[in-house]
Motif scaffolding. Structure first.
Motif, short mmCIF file in Angstrom:
data_model
loop_
_atom_site.label_atom_id
_atom_site.label_comp_id
_atom_site.label_asym_id
_atom_site.label_seq_id
_atom_site.Cartn_x
_atom_site.Cartn_y
_atom_site.Cartn_z
N ASP A 9 0.86 -1.19 0.00
CA ASP A 9 0.00 0.00 0.00
C ASP A 9 0.89 1.24 0.00
O ASP A 9 1.38 1.66 1.04
CB ASP A 9 -0.92 -0.02 1.22
N ASP A 11 0.08 4.21 -0.30
CA ASP A 11 -0.64 5.37 0.19
C ASP A 11 -0.55 5.42 1.72
O ASP A 11 -1.24 6.18 2.37
CB ASP A 11 -2.10 5.32 -0.26
N CYS A 12 0.31 4.59 2.28
CA CYS A 12 0.47 4.45 3.73
C CYS A 12 1.94 4.72 4.09
O CYS A 12 2.84 4.05 3.57
CB CYS A 12 0.07 3.03 4.13
N CYS A 15 3.56 1.65 5.80
CA CYS A 15 3.81 0.59 4.81
C CYS A 15 5.01 0.95 3.92
O CYS A 15 5.83 0.11 3.59
CB CYS A 15 2.58 0.37 3.94
N ARG A 108 -1.91 0.93 11.96
CA ARG A 108 -0.76 1.51 11.26
C ARG A 108 -0.69 3.03 11.38
O ARG A 108 0.40 3.60 11.27
CB ARG A 108 -0.69 1.05 9.82
N ALA A 109 -1.80 3.70 11.63
CA ALA A 109 -1.75 5.15 11.85
C ALA A 109 -0.95 5.45 13.12
O ALA A 109 -0.17 6.40 13.16
CB ALA A 109 -3.15 5.73 11.96
N GLY A 112 2.64 4.55 12.43
CA GLY A 112 3.19 5.54 11.50
C GLY A 112 3.72 6.78 12.18
O GLY A 112 4.50 7.53 11.61
N SER A 116 7.65 6.06 9.59
CA SER A 116 6.86 6.51 8.45
C SER A 116 7.75 7.23 7.44
O SER A 116 8.74 7.85 7.80
CB SER A 116 5.76 7.46 8.93
#
Length: 132
Positions: A9, A11-12, A15, A108-109, A112, A116
């Motif tokens: 992903d 957009d993460c 990730c 994950r937020a 992050g 990140s």
């Protein structure tokens, strides 16, 4: 067709951090969801965006198994390959691995905030609020 690739992903930020970690420590190329070409998309499950996938000529590893296998192919994890191969024989281990992956993915937020990088899918986005 590419031999082996980690699909993630992009957009993460969390990730992206992990994908770049593996990219720097292995010969496994990384490809984000936003850059998928049809040859790769055809090799993924229909709901591929729910987790990462390692595609190899022999297999498709998804979710926790994708991270585990990519780790085992990295310079950091290669010495642990025999241990990983032994652990995979036990259902309890695979259940724990997938549970840990899900727990981390659902948070994950939070993760992050610690690990990140700017996701490729968001590069070039303005961080300023627009006035309409």
């Amino acid at each position: 067709m590419r031999d082996t690739v980690l699909v993630y992903d992009d957009d993460c930020g969390f990730c992206t951090w992990w994908a770049e970690f593996f990219d720097e420590r292995s010969d496994v190329p990384i490809v984000g969801f936003s850059d998928l070409e049809s040859d790769l998309e055809d090799r993924l499950p229909e709901d591929y965006e729910r987790c990462s996938h390692l595609l190899t000529p022999e297999a498709r590893y998804s979710c926790g198994a994708s991270i585990e296998e990519t780790f085992a192919r990295s310079s950091v994890g290669r010495p642990l390959r025999p241990l990983v191969d032994r652990l995979r024989r036990y259902d309890t281990y695979t259940t724990l691995r997938e549970g840990a992956y899900r727990r981390i993915a659902h948070n994950r937020a939070v993760w992050g905030r610690v690990l990140s990088k700017t996701p490729p899918a968001r590069e070039g986005e303005s961080t300023e609020a627009s006035i309409e």
